[in-house]
Scaffold this active site. Structure first.
Site, short mmCIF file in Angstrom:
data_model
loop_
_atom_site.label_atom_id
_atom_site.label_comp_id
_atom_site.label_asym_id
_atom_site.label_seq_id
_atom_site.Cartn_x
_atom_site.Cartn_y
_atom_site.Cartn_z
N ASN A 1 -3.53 6.42 -1.96
CA ASN A 1 -2.97 7.30 -2.99
C ASN A 1 -4.02 7.64 -4.03
O ASN A 1 -4.35 6.81 -4.86
CB ASN A 1 -1.79 6.62 -3.68
CG ASN A 1 -1.01 7.57 -4.57
OD1 ASN A 1 -0.54 8.59 -4.11
ND2 ASN A 1 -0.87 7.22 -5.84
N ASP B 1 0.09 10.22 -13.96
CA ASP B 1 -0.16 10.40 -12.53
C ASP B 1 -1.67 10.61 -12.33
O ASP B 1 -2.48 9.88 -12.90
CB ASP B 1 0.69 11.56 -12.00
CG ASP B 1 1.01 11.42 -10.52
OD1 ASP B 1 0.06 11.30 -9.73
OD2 ASP B 1 2.19 11.46 -10.15
#
Length: 290
Positions: free
Chosen positions: A101, A196
């Site tokens: 990720n 994020d």
């Protein structure tokens, strides 16, 4: 900074990892949950997508004119000419519930990338360094969801995000490629969502997308909030600087977790958005395969 506009109606479930690839003047990004790699040429509007063999967290250009991709299975070489993905490193083969990720490339061609628990419950996410084919655990404490990382213009600082902890850490990068002791760079209030993906601009300021926050935010190197850009989508995942002058910020967004009522209120969720910035991004680096 100019008004935000939707430039690609892709409606990604989990749009992520935008990167401007200078050699073809195009924006590349992924839709993790739909197992897609996307290429978008803003000048012509041309849009292509490629099927990945599983969840794909990031895509980065390499120095052999192909790409490296972060799959759930591991790091893979991706060739757009054939659409083939060839896994070349499996740092978490023993943790099948994890996936890769988010990632960034530094000036030495090293990829800094993280992993996360796909169920978003266990603190099994780690940060790794891919250096010419060799993957090493950086030794940072594990978290549930890693994000970022971002590299400062001078290459001496890595910004590492603990999304569920709502913390962005500042970590020194040593001359030998090891990491120093992390310190807190910024904490995000609960009302503002979750931090994020992050990226640095040419002045060394840090931009982060805010999941559930409806915005992208710019921090000074001291960790102060200096600007925010509101978007018509709640889940803003990451931005990349593109265009000939690197002054167009492209933002990926996501529809993941939004029910029918939420989507009715934000029909553009999952699209690619763009806005102009005064301070450009940095030219992209190529990952070195060695």
């Amino acid at each position: 900074m100019s008004d935000v506009r939707s430039v690609l109606a892709v409606q990604a479930t989990l749009g992520e990892g935008p990167v401007w690839v200078e050699r073809d003047q195009a924006l590349w990004f992924v839709d993790i949950k739909n197992h897609k790699v996307h290429r978008f040429d803003p000048a012509t509007g041309d849009h292509k997508s490629y099927d990945a063999p599983g969840q794909v967290g990031w895509i980065l250009p390499s120095d052999d004119s192909t790409f490296l991709a972060g799959l759930q299975q591991g790091v893979a070489r991706f060739d757009p000419a054939t659409g083939a993905f060839d896994v070349i490193a499996t740092p978490e083969a023993a943790i099948p519930t994890n996936r890769l990720n988010d990632a960034a490339v530094d000036a030495q061609g090293r990829i800094w990338f993280g992993s996360m628990d796909d169920g978003e419950g266990a603190a099994t996410g780690r940060l790794y360094r891919f250096d010419r084919g060799v993957v090493a655990d950086t030794g940072l404490a594990p978290v549930t969801i890693t994000n970022g990382p971002a590299i400062s213009p001078d290459g001496r600082t890595l910004y590492h995000t603990d999304t569920l902890g709502r913390i962005i850490h500042r970590v020194p990068i040593q001359d030998d490629g090891s990491l120093g002791t992390p310190s807190v760079f910024a904490t995000i209030d609960e009302a503002d969502g979750w931090p994020d993906g992050a990226v640095c601009d040419a002045e060394g300021f840090v931009w982060t997308g805010l999941w559930g926050g409806w915005r992208a935010r710019r921090y000074s190197p001291a960790g102060d909030i200096v600007a925010e850009v509101r978007l018509p989508a709640a889940n803003v995942t990451k931005i990349a600087f593109g265009g000939a002058d690197l002054r167009t910020a492209y933002a990926t967004t996501a529809r993941k977790g939004l029910d029918a009522d939420a989507l009715a209120g934000q029909p553009l969720a999952g699209n690619i958005f763009a806005f102009q910035v005064d301070v450009p991004g940095m030219p992209g680096n190529l990952a070195s395969l060695g």
